[in-house]
Design an enzyme around this catalytic site. Structure first.
Site, PDB file in Angstrom:
ATOM      1  N   HIS A 268      32.683  42.158  52.281  1.00 33.67           N
ATOM      2  CA  HIS A 268      33.875  42.414  51.461  1.00 33.67           C
ATOM      3  C   HIS A 268      34.119  41.322  50.420  1.00 33.67           C
ATOM      4  CE1 HIS A 268      34.353  45.384  54.444  1.00 33.67           C
ATOM      5  NE2 HIS A 268      35.156  44.747  55.275  1.00 33.67           N
ATOM      6  N   ARG A 372      43.196  34.844  43.636  1.00 34.18           N
ATOM      7  CA  ARG A 372      44.117  33.982  42.890  1.00 34.18           C
ATOM      8  C   ARG A 372      43.293  33.108  41.935  1.00 34.18           C
ATOM      9  NH1 ARG A 372      49.502  32.230  43.799  1.00 34.18           N
ATOM     10  NH2 ARG A 372      49.490  33.618  45.623  1.00 34.18           N
ATOM     11  N   LEU A 435      53.052  43.562  38.024  1.00 34.71           N
ATOM     12  CA  LEU A 435      52.768  44.994  38.030  1.00 34.71           C
ATOM     13  C   LEU A 435      52.651  45.393  39.495  1.00 34.71           C
ATOM     14  CD1 LEU A 435      51.938  47.783  37.036  1.00 34.71           C
ATOM     15  CD2 LEU A 435      49.609  46.912  36.691  1.00 34.71           C
TER      16      LEU A 435
END
Length: 518
Positions: A268, A372, A435
């Site tokens: 992942h 991040r 958002l």
């Protein structure tokens, strides 16, 4: 190893049929051939919890052919009523009885071993019965099985279950894990590659179908403001985090065979890193994106033991949650890591000198997956000027929150709201321009990852699947680290309390990254 060519079939756009709370437009899969999907391991949890519900929704929403046949195959001798209960166990309660009945009617079950020609012959006869009268056939085989069975089942498909068109009429879906290190993956690859071409294999990494992971490519390359700053001149660190509040929850015996790096990082998180770090692809089709990912992964230096911190969760401070070694399914004295934090270096001109900080752990104090990216705040000269004007101000941060509460956030410095009480008041506050998908798109249902992946298999689109060269390269990145921390004489992982932020030194590691608190 060079990038391989992957071909995606094209389908025409068609208006959508009535759907269950569907608000995303998506082309209907139109098949000229008779389509079937066979789920090997149909009595298992993945099939019941994910695959059958996803197939049901795709069928109800008109996204796969309504006459597509669905077969379950497993060793269990299931009566029809028990098979039907597995088919419907996780279908949403709001689904109409008519839709459920229609779906169940298209499903059949065949019991058999995975290594017996006569059992595969029974499956072939059942498939041929549903294909009677069709000029051509497309057969999808989903192996929801341990990797130890892959070669045997794929060989059975090759020898017994090919349609009239041969291998061109077959798509084979494989579930991770794919090996435990480079050597074991190459052995698996050597077993499978003679049986079918690479274009026949669809290797699942369900993270590639999560909404926010799919967002990375268009977010980067359709917004020049972002892409122009997506480099070492502007970004000082990239943090990719996977944090779970739960422990192994009775799966400790399985988890102990893999550990957190194999379970989460090698697949992942390295796929996320590839999407963040890759160069612009020639196009946005499957072959170009997979080639760009494989190319940048080859430029990632192997993870170093000296730049890694590993831990294992113990009992919670209040004593209510048991430690990893207290799980009765975990071998006594296991040194398997349930937490890892380490630095990767991408040796390309774009990312030279930028640490990619990988964090993954179980039994932590929060549940989140995010990317991040911390900005430097300009060149050295502009950073000095900013510091003179606004002491203590920090660089911007772009955050892609994968879960929970999908969002893209840009953290900026803004004026502290309210009256300015001094002529030279320079008080700042950290503000997130957000958002938030739930707020912005309240009527949009974000599909389960397996819905997207199964739809892609029906379409023949391999963009959200992992290529052979990507897997080999990702194993090359983590295998030396795995071998170092799993040596018999290696120091045990640091113990951290269940429900904490991780090992005590994790918040200060690595010291040189300039990262914010995760």
């Amino acid at each position: 190893m060079s990038c391989k060519t992957f071909h995606a079939h094209e389908h025409q756009n068609h208006s959508q049929l009535p759907r269950l709370q569907q608000t995303r437009s998506s082309p209907l899969v139109v098949a000229k051939e008779k389509v079937s999907i066979t789920v090997f391991g149909a009595s298992g949890d993945l099939a019941v919890k994910k695959l059958f519900p996803a197939l049901f929704r795709l069928r109800v929403e008109g996204l796969i052919p309504s006459d597509a046949s669905i077969f379950g195959y497993a060793r269990s001798k299931l009566p029809r009523e028990k098979f039907e209960s597995k088919l419907t166990a996780k279908i949403p309660s709001g689904a109409s009885n008519e839709a459920v009945a229609s779906f169940v009617a298209q499903c059949s079950y065949v019991s058999g071993a995975y290594d017996k020609i006569e059992d595969f012959t029974n499956l072939r006869l059942a498939l041929e019965e549903t294909e009677r009268g069709s000029a051509s056939q497309l057969r999808i085989y989903y192996l929801s099985l341990p990797e130890s069975t892959f070669e045997t089942v794929c060989r059975g498909i090759r020898n017994v279950l090919l349609p009239a068109a041969g291998e061109s009429g077959v798509r084979i879906v494989l579930e991770k894990p794919f090996g435990k290190d480079t050597a074991s993956y190459l052995q698996l690859s050597r077993q499978l590659s003679p049986l079918f071409p690479e274009t026949n294999y669809y290797r699942i990494d369900h993270y590639l179908a999560k909404e926010m992971i799919q967002t990375i490519v268009p977010l980067r390359f359709s917004n020049p403001m972002l892409e122009s700053t997506w480099n070492s001149s502007n970004i000082c660190s990239v943090e990719i985090s996977f944090k779970e509040k739960i422990g192994t929850e009775g799966r400790g015996g399985y988890f102990d065979g893999y550990g957190i790096i194999r379970d989460v990082v090698q697949n992942h998180l390295l796929q996320v890193l590839a999407l963040i770090a890759m160069e612009p692809p020639a196009t946005v089709d499957a072959s170009a994106i997979r080639c760009s990912k494989a190319t940048v992964l080859r430029e990632v230096a192997p993870a170093r033991f000296e730049e890694c911190l590993v831990g294992q969760y113990g009992r919670s401070l209040d004593g209510k949650e048991q430690g990893y070694l207290e799980d009765p399914t975990v071998p006594a004295g296991s040194k398997m890591a349930t937490y890892a934090r380490f630095v990767l270096h991408v040796n390309t001109p774009r990312w030279k000198g930028v640490p990619f900080i990988i964090t993954a752990g179980k039994a932590l104090d929060e549940q989140k997956v995010e990317v991040r990216m911390k900005y430097r705040g300009g060149t050295h000269a502009t950073s000095e000027k900013r510091a003179a004007l606004y002491p203590g101000s920090a660089g911007e941060e772009l955050v892609i929150r994968v879960q929970p509460d999908e969002a893209v956030l840009l953290n900026l410095n803004t004026k502290l709201p309210g009256l300015s009480q001094q002529p030279d008041d320079r008080s700042l506050v950290r503000t997130a321009i957000s958002l938030d998908y739930k707020v912005k798109y309240p009527d949009v249902r974000l599909p389960d990852a397996y819905e997207q992946l199964l739809l892609d298999v029906f379409r023949g689109d391999q963009q959200r699947f992992v290529g052979d060269d990507e897997l080999e390269t990702s194993w090359n990145i983590v295998s030396p680290l795995l071998h170092a921390i799993e040596r018999a004489d290696a120091a045990p992982p640091m113990i951290y309390p269940f429900g904490s932020s991780g090992p005590p030194s994790s918040l200060h590691f690595p010291l040189s990254s300039g990262q914010s608190k995760l």
